[in-house]
Design an enzyme around this catalytic site. Sequence first.
Site, PDB file in Angstrom:
ATOM      1  N   HIS A  53       9.924  -3.452 -40.256  1.00 22.55           N
ATOM      2  CA  HIS A  53       9.621  -2.641 -41.495  1.00 22.55           C
ATOM      3  C   HIS A  53       8.558  -1.663 -41.497  1.00 22.55           C
ATOM      4  CE1 HIS A  53       9.787  -1.445 -45.716  1.00 22.55           C
ATOM      5  NE2 HIS A  53       9.072  -2.470 -46.109  1.00 22.55           N
TER       6      HIS A  53
ATOM      7  N   HIS B 289      13.278 -10.475 -51.644  1.00 27.59           N
ATOM      8  CA  HIS B 289      13.640 -10.130 -50.100  1.00 27.59           C
ATOM      9  C   HIS B 289      12.707 -10.100 -49.192  1.00 27.59           C
ATOM     10  CE1 HIS B 289      11.389  -6.554 -51.405  1.00 27.59           C
ATOM     11  NE2 HIS B 289      11.108  -6.311 -50.227  1.00 27.59           N
TER      12      HIS B 289
ATOM     13  N   ASP C 244      10.480  -9.000 -45.532  1.00 28.88           N
ATOM     14  CA  ASP C 244      10.162  -7.811 -44.804  1.00 28.88           C
ATOM     15  C   ASP C 244       9.966  -8.439 -43.572  1.00 28.88           C
ATOM     16  OD1 ASP C 244       9.675  -6.480 -47.215  1.00 28.88           O
ATOM     17  OD2 ASP C 244       7.525  -6.161 -46.909  1.00 28.88           O
TER      18      ASP C 244
END
Length: 272
Positions: A101, A95, A97
Site C-alpha cells: 500500500h 480493512h 493495509d
Amino acid sequence: MCTEECLRHAASPQAEVSRRAALTGLAAAALTLGPSQPAVASRRQHTVRDLTHPFSTAFPTFAPGEEARRGPYKTIPDDGYYMQEWRIVEHTGTHVDAPVHFVPGGRTATQLTPDELILPAVTISLARRATRDADTVLTVADLRAWEREWGRIPTGAAVLLHTGWDRRATSAAHYRNPDAQGTMHFPGFGADACEWLLSARHVRCLGIDTLSLDPGRSTTYPVHFTLLGADRYGVENLAHLETVPARGATLVVGLIPWEQGSGGPARILALS
C-alpha cells in the site's frame, strides 16, 4: 458375546487379582482428579468479539467519493437466485493495509501468510484523552505506562489503539472531523511510538478504530511508511475495541486474499 472359555477366565483367581488392580488404579486416578474434576477435560470456551463494522455504502471513507456502491445483479424473480454487484475501493470499511500500500514491491494481500493473521493482541486506550483532544497520538511514554500496569508487549503481537472514534462512524462529517480548511482531525499512532514498537517489541500489526493509523491531520503519513516499510501490516476502522481486554486476547484477521491487493476489507475477530 462371552464364550464359556471367557467365563471360566473371568472366574479365575488371576482375573480377580487383575480386577482388584484395575479398581485400585481407578480409585487412585479419581483421588488425583478430585471429586469434581471430569475424567475428560472440557474444551475451553472463548469469548468472541467482532471488531468489524458492517460493510455498507454509507460507511465513511478517507476521501469523499470513495464510498462503496452496490446494486442488483441477479434477482430471484428474474434469475432464480439473488446476487449483488459491488464497486469498492480496497481501503473501505474495516480493512487491512498490506505493505505494498505504501512500499513499491511490498507484499500484497495474497502474500500475507495465515500465521501472520492470527496473533496475540494488546489493547491500549486513549479514549478519554481523545474526547478532549481530537489530535492526540499514542506516545512512547503511553506505551511504557501501559507496560508498567500490564506487562511487556509480546513479540509478534498486534497493538490495538482504542480511541472511541468508532462511535462517530454513523456520520462521515463526524468521523472525518474536518476543519474549515478541510484538514481532518482524529487520533492516531505517533511516529515515535510506531518506531519503538517495531524496534523494541517487534510487533507484527497495528490496529485502530479510526480512518488511519496516522492522525487525521498528518500529510506525510510516517506511521504508514514506517510500519509497512518494515514489512508489517495495519488494520483500520476497527469497532468495539473497548470490549477487548488489555492483554490476553487473540486477534483473527480474516483478510480475503485479494489478487494483487494493497490490502482490503476483512472480518476481524478477537478471542479471549
